[in-house]
Design an enzyme around this catalytic site. Structure first.
Site, PDB file in Angstrom:
ATOM      1  N   GLU A  84       1.006  -2.621  -9.105  1.00 51.72           N
ATOM      2  CA  GLU A  84      -0.327  -2.810  -9.000  1.00 51.72           C
ATOM      3  C   GLU A  84      -1.225  -1.928  -9.779  1.00 51.72           C
ATOM      4  O   GLU A  84      -2.455  -2.422 -10.264  1.00 51.72           O
ATOM      5  CB  GLU A  84      -0.625  -2.866  -7.736  1.00 51.72           C
ATOM      6  CG  GLU A  84       0.046  -3.863  -6.823  1.00 51.72           C
ATOM      7  CD  GLU A  84       1.529  -3.355  -6.361  1.00 51.72           C
ATOM      8  OE1 GLU A  84       2.070  -4.128  -5.503  1.00 51.72           O
ATOM      9  OE2 GLU A  84       1.860  -2.360  -6.493  1.00 51.72           O
ATOM     10  N   PHE A 146       2.621  -3.850  10.306  1.00 49.95           N
ATOM     11  CA  PHE A 146       3.407  -3.611   9.090  1.00 49.95           C
ATOM     12  C   PHE A 146       2.650  -3.764   7.831  1.00 49.95           C
ATOM     13  O   PHE A 146       1.862  -4.920   7.588  1.00 49.95           O
ATOM     14  CB  PHE A 146       4.544  -4.583   8.964  1.00 49.95           C
ATOM     15  CG  PHE A 146       5.496  -4.339   7.523  1.00 49.95           C
ATOM     16  CD1 PHE A 146       6.159  -3.256   7.478  1.00 49.95           C
ATOM     17  CD2 PHE A 146       5.550  -5.445   6.674  1.00 49.95           C
ATOM     18  CE1 PHE A 146       6.867  -3.267   6.342  1.00 49.95           C
ATOM     19  CE2 PHE A 146       6.241  -5.379   5.566  1.00 49.95           C
ATOM     20  CZ  PHE A 146       6.846  -4.124   5.534  1.00 49.95           C
ATOM     21  N   GLN A 147       2.504  -2.841   6.767  1.00 54.47           N
ATOM     22  CA  GLN A 147       1.796  -2.749   5.723  1.00 54.47           C
ATOM     23  C   GLN A 147       0.250  -3.230   5.797  1.00 54.47           C
ATOM     24  O   GLN A 147      -0.344  -3.593   5.078  1.00 54.47           O
ATOM     25  CB  GLN A 147       2.393  -3.918   4.586  1.00 54.47           C
ATOM     26  CG  GLN A 147       3.659  -3.438   4.012  1.00 54.47           C
ATOM     27  CD  GLN A 147       4.044  -4.362   2.948  1.00 54.47           C
ATOM     28  OE1 GLN A 147       3.730  -5.660   2.934  1.00 54.47           O
ATOM     29  NE2 GLN A 147       4.884  -3.808   2.083  1.00 54.47           N
ATOM     30  N   MET A 511      -2.942  18.474 -23.557  1.00 58.33           N
ATOM     31  CA  MET A 511      -4.123  19.198 -23.548  1.00 58.33           C
ATOM     32  C   MET A 511      -3.798  20.170 -22.398  1.00 58.33           C
ATOM     33  O   MET A 511      -4.482  21.207 -22.609  1.00 58.33           O
ATOM     34  CB  MET A 511      -4.824  17.992 -23.056  1.00 58.33           C
ATOM     35  CG  MET A 511      -6.506  18.505 -22.652  1.00 58.33           C
ATOM     36  SD  MET A 511      -7.104  19.209 -24.366  1.00 58.33           S
ATOM     37  CE  MET A 511      -7.938  17.722 -25.221  1.00 58.33           C
TER      38      MET A 511
END
Length: 614
Positions: A84, A146-147, A511
């Site tokens: 995602e 859930f989730q 860096m």
């Protein structure tokens, strides 16, 4: 950026304002009888009517209804990402390359939280993206289902606004409002969280929906007297500078900037976020200011008697030690976001407005001032031209015999040309790409400026290529950044998105290593990645590229550089990954150490042998 510059509803959406909606959608919107749609169907129909043609996402339980309906239509192209975060950065790249709103979709819980980094990135860099997330059933909210995650609460500090939708009839208004907010005023990310039951239930689809945003009134037109005052200050100045930030690109104001600069003869500096807002080849351009800016750009700001800041926010990477930044300068600050003006440096003349409109007004006012005042910047330009001659941007060949990363990046830019798009990761390669590629047009340079997000480059390049399929798109990445999001190469291969990836492989977190060398007595703590030096190559980037269906190339000497780049440019049937094995001792110069004054002429002279050679 103004509402008139975008195909968005303003203030109430109209189907005719969208970019070519389908005939079915147009007919439904224009008929007298509202169509009955599920909430999921309303999401798709609304996006279509807003002109959205591409979305990036990954399904999950809380967005299954939306994905079920996505496969029944062909007006919107859905690109299935592998993570995602990749969807979010792809939406950013899409928006930054095209000035259109990028769209990302994720499910609830971890799907939504995986978008958070990209949302924060877009917020810092004022990128217009619309994130649509699924939420658990409204009856389960607050039960730790859930989730379940309160994504609206989580993202509240990093979005322009967030919506929670629990009813299908509220879908069109929420998404249309989100699109409007994302793309007007100061652009930025907006999130719409939609419960699963709101996606499944049906309701009449009313278009255009009523948009009621009583507290949202972006100011685009500046106050005339402030503009006149700024014009007079410029005419009276002896050492003026136009300090150009990324807001000029977001406002699509590059043409107005060019016209105003040429009218006035004022030196121009373009920040990391504004590269390409003004042509690098133009005589008025001094380069990029800031920590790794050119000496002329940095000292022009530091020694100016007038700074006209355009869509810039005086961030710490430009100012250095704020209390010692440009001590003798009068400040004119132009920004569409009133919260930015005088936040860091007090503005003597604050101008709230859209950069495109303000620059046009400034040109008119300055032309009027010329009737009574004759500006003279001759002495100033003599000094600045002397700096340009004394401190040209350059680099030395590495002592270890490996490739100079600056040379590699410079050749990528020269062989590709200004019509290409260059998306950089974060670190040394980002600074070298900002320094050594010549940018002649806006929207050609994409990077994570404010948040500094490693992993940005590959998915952002993917999104840019979807938005601008006829342009060559390079991801210029580091070996550290590349390993964070390289799974999106699979997305590119499967969806015929032939980006080019240049890995500037110094086998370290470059860096951080540079800072350790300079400020921590060379103690290189946990910055060795073992990706390109010696016998160990973990992973082998060429084999990794081939595993993803891309063309993999390794380059270890200067005589191989051009041929590899040309082969990449000629290959358009799949992604290309070039592993450029470069010196780990190469450093980014010039450099103003963090927290010190930008008055660093002696520092620059001390390092002239390092970076001042062509």
């Amino acid at each position: 950026m103004t509402a008139e510059q975008n195909p968005v509803p303003s203030p109430t959406p109209s189907p005719t304002s969208a970019a070519s909606p389908s005939a079915a959608a147009t007919a439904a919107a224009g008929s007298g009888e509202p169509e009955l749609l599920t909430g999921s169907g309303a999401i798709i129909r609304t996006l279509e009517l807003l002109g959205v043609t591409d979305v990036f996402g990954l399904p999950g339980g809380a967005v299954i209804p939306l994905y079920d309906e996505l496969m029944t239509q062909d007006a919107i192209r859905h690109i299935l990402v592998r993570h995602e975060q990749g969807a979010g950065h792809a939406a950013e790249g899409y928006a930054s390359a095209s000035n259109r709103v990028g769209v990302a979709i994720a499910t609830s819980g971890p799907g939504a939280t995986n978008l958070v980094t990209a949302i924060a990135d877009a917020y810092m860099d004022s990128v217009p993206i619309l994130c649509i997330t699924g939420q658990v059933f409204s009856t389960l909210m607050g039960t730790d289902a859930f989730q379940e995650a309160d994504i609206v609460g989580i993202t509240m500090p990093i979005t322009k606004h967030s919506f929670l939708v629990k009813r299908p009839e509220d879908v069109p208004g929420a998404i249309a409002s989100a699109y409007l907010i994302a793309s007007t005023g100061r652009p930025g990310p907006v999130l719409v969280d939609i419960t699963k039951d709101a996606q499944q239930k049906t309701a009449p689809f009313i278009w255009p929906p009523k948009i009621d945003l009583p507290g949202y009134r972006p100011i685009t037109k500046a106050h005339g007297k402030q503009v006149q005052a700024a014009a007079q200050l410029l005419a009276d100045a002896k050492k003026p500078v136009l300090y150009v930030g990324g807001g000029v690109i977001r406002a699509r104001a590059s043409a107005e900037l060019l016209a105003f600069a040429e009218l006035t003869g004022t030196p121009v500096v373009t920040t990391l976020m504004a590269r390409g807002a003004f042509p690098d080849s133009h005589d008025l351009h001094l380069g990029m200011p800031g920590m790794h800016g050119t000496v002329p750009a940095v000292l022009a700001l530091q020694e100016a008697d007038l700074i006209i800041a355009l869509g810039a926010r005086f961030d710490d990477r430009v100012t250095g030690k704020v209390s010692e930044f440009a001590p003798n300068a009068t400040i004119v600050h132009v920004d569409v976001d009133p919260a930015e003006i005088s936040k860091i440096r007090t503005a003597d003349v604050p101008i709230v407005g859209d950069a495109k409109d303000v620059l046009a007004d400034l040109a008119v006012s300055f032309s009027a001032v010329l009737k009574t005042t004759t500006p003279d910047f001759t002495e100033w330009w003599t000094y600045l031209d002397g700096l340009r001659k004394e401190y040209p941007l350059g680099y030395s060949e590495p002592a270890d015999g490996l490739l100079a990363p600056q040379y590699v990046i410079k050749r990528i830019g020269e062989l590709t040309g200004p019509e290409g798009i260059y998306a950089a990761g974060v670190g040394q390669h980002q600074m070298w790409a900002a320094q050594y590629i010549k940018y002649e047009r806006p929207n050609s340079w994409l990077n994570s400026g404010g948040a500094g997000t490693m992993g940005y480059s590959v998915p952002a390049a993917m999104g840019a290529k979807v938005a601008e399929p006829d342009r060559v798109v390079w991801s210029i990445d580091g070996d550290g950044c590349f390993q964070m999001t390289n799974q999106e190469l699979a997305t590119c291969t499967i969806n015929n998105i032939p980006i080019k990836v240049a890995i500037i492989n110094n086998s370290s977190l470059g860096m951080v290593r540079q800072w350790q060398t300079l400020f921590y007595d060379g103690r290189h703590s946990f910055t060795d990645l073992n990706t390109g030096h010696g016998s160990a190559m973990v992973p082998d980037f060429v084999k990794l590229a081939e595993a993803y269906g891309a063309l993999g190339i390794r380059v270890t000497s200067a005589d191989q550089v051009d041929d590899a780049i040309k082969l990449a440019l000629a290959t358009n049937d799949r992604p290309v990954v070039i592993d450029f094995v470069v010196s780990r001792d190469a450093m980014v110069w010039p450099m103003v150490p963090q927290g010190v004054s930008n008055s660093y002429v002696q520092y620059a002279k001390d390092h002239a042998p390092t970076w001042g050679e062509e």
